[in-house]
Design an enzyme around this catalytic site. Structure first.
Site, PDB file in Angstrom:
ATOM      1  N   GLY A   1       1.893   4.699   3.646  1.00 18.51           N
ATOM      2  CA  GLY A   1       2.658   3.959   2.994  1.00 18.51           C
ATOM      3  C   GLY A   1       3.803   4.678   2.156  1.00 18.51           C
ATOM      4  O   GLY A   1       4.871   4.514   1.912  1.00 18.51           O
TER       5      GLY A   1
ATOM      6  N   GLY B   1      -0.853   8.203   0.820  1.00 20.28           N
ATOM      7  CA  GLY B   1      -0.812   8.062   2.376  1.00 20.28           C
ATOM      8  C   GLY B   1       0.446   7.686   3.149  1.00 20.28           C
ATOM      9  O   GLY B   1       1.469   8.265   2.709  1.00 20.28           O
TER      10      GLY B   1
ATOM     11  N   GLY C   1       0.880  -1.266   0.098  1.00 23.83           N
ATOM     12  CA  GLY C   1       0.090  -0.077  -0.151  1.00 23.83           C
ATOM     13  C   GLY C   1       0.959   1.240   0.081  1.00 23.83           C
ATOM     14  O   GLY C   1       0.587   2.158   0.712  1.00 23.83           O
TER      15      GLY C   1
ATOM     16  N   TYR D   1     -14.112  -4.097  10.493  1.00 22.54           N
ATOM     17  CA  TYR D   1     -12.706  -3.306  10.464  1.00 22.54           C
ATOM     18  C   TYR D   1     -12.196  -3.478  12.001  1.00 22.54           C
ATOM     19  O   TYR D   1     -10.795  -3.794  11.942  1.00 22.54           O
ATOM     20  CB  TYR D   1     -12.920  -1.726  10.387  1.00 22.54           C
ATOM     21  CG  TYR D   1     -11.891  -1.124  10.403  1.00 22.54           C
ATOM     22  CD1 TYR D   1     -10.767  -1.106   9.368  1.00 22.54           C
ATOM     23  CD2 TYR D   1     -11.264  -0.297  11.638  1.00 22.54           C
ATOM     24  CE1 TYR D   1      -9.685  -0.636   9.435  1.00 22.54           C
ATOM     25  CE2 TYR D   1     -10.186   0.448  11.447  1.00 22.54           C
ATOM     26  CZ  TYR D   1      -9.318   0.388  10.362  1.00 22.54           C
ATOM     27  OH  TYR D   1      -8.159   0.990  10.436  1.00 22.54           O
TER      28      TYR D   1
END
Length: 305
Positions: free
Chosen positions: A29, A27, A23, A178
């Site tokens: 990552g 963001g 990822g 989640y």
């Protein structure tokens, strides 16, 4: 005692080291990848969208000319893709110093992966479980190597491992699913560390970014998205700041296996990266072992520890 004012300036040289980050095209990552590359690491961006991955790699090279950044297609919703990506990584690097399990989805509508797993559990936990199992032998011989898995304060929210309905087929809660996936990230980290202890040079560590302003906030119901927009400046931080707990877990020489890092502020929403505590449930050894066994069965992956 852990330093209270750890910043990006504390990231040591990463010359000669190889980091694989999932990822990593946006963001936290992306920010972690950019920082590690700027310190000299060879960085493999594990991304679902190769075009976006190439654009991210170009931005990193522009910020730091000479950065060694490589793009690897990786779809964590597909075990076939994970196997293919692991094989490709093996062909392109000789060893791995850092595996950062960062990619994730949050608060999605009820969906399943290509293998039939509930999307959040399948992506956030099972996908990373499988990838780690396939790559771990590339870390084990490497001094100072680490598996860093990104969890969330959401591991406390409506969180439990629903062994009687792991895939949420009887009923579905976007927040509960989640929370289960992020709790699973911690249970996995602690069980992996126990299996690694005394058996090699690799440690397993967890971290969370607090309330980082990333694309993860695009999926919740409208009311939640509005709350993010209104409260965002107060309870969230930039992706660059959100990446600092991950970077500390990955690079601070004082980090120990089985530790968990997050922001220092109220509710761990923002602030400097410090050692934090996870829920009592995340430390339940019986649950850790049971989840590990189930994860092996679901993914067909056996670890070399």
């Amino acid at each position: 005692m852990a330093k209270q004012k750890w910043t990006a300036a504390n990231v040591p040289s990463q010359d000669g080291r190889t980091a694989v980050i999932t990822g990593a095209n946006s963001g936290i990552g992306f920010e972690a990848a950019k920082m590690l590359a700027s310190r000299g690491a060879t960085v493999v961006l594990g991304v679902r969208d190769v075009a976006k991955g190439n654009a991210a790699a170009d931005r990193i090279r522009t910020a730091g000319p000479g950065a060694d950044v490589r793009v690897q297609r990786l779809d964590l919703t597909s075990l076939d893709s994970i196997h293919t990506a692991a094989d490709a990584i093996r062909d392109n690097v000789t060893s791995i110093d850092l595996l950062i399990n960062n990619a994730g989805v949050m608060y999605t509508p009820k969906q399943t992966t290509s293998d039939g797993f509930e999307l959040q559990f399948g992506t956030n936990h099972l996908g990373h479980f499988a990838l780690t199992g396939l790559l771990l032998d590339m870390l084990l011989p490497v001094p100072g190597s680490r598996v860093v898995t990104v969890s969330s304060v959401g591991h406390r929210m409506q969180a439990a491992i629903h062994f009687d309905d792991l895939q949420w087929e009887k009923s579905y809660s976007w927040a509960g699913a989640y929370g289960q996936s992020k709790l699973a990230n911690l249970l996995f980290t602690y069980e992996l560390q126990r299996r690694l202890s005394g058996k090699g040079k690799t440690i397993a560590v967890a971290a969370h970014p607090g309330g980082a302003r990333t694309q993860l906030t695009r999926n919740p119901p409208l009311g939640v998205r509005i709350a993010y927009r209104v409260l965002g400046p107060v309870v969230t931080q930039t992706p660059a700041n959100g990446s600092l707990p991950i970077l500390r877990a990955a690079t601070d020489p004082n980090v120990l296996g089985g530790q968990y890092y997050g922001p220092s502020g109220i509710g761990e929403a923002r602030g400097r990266p410090v050692l934090v505590k996870s829920s009592a449930q995340s430390h339940d050894v019986e649950v850790q072992r049971r989840l590990w066994t189930v994860s092996e069965e679901l993914t067909g992956i056996k670890f070399p520890v």
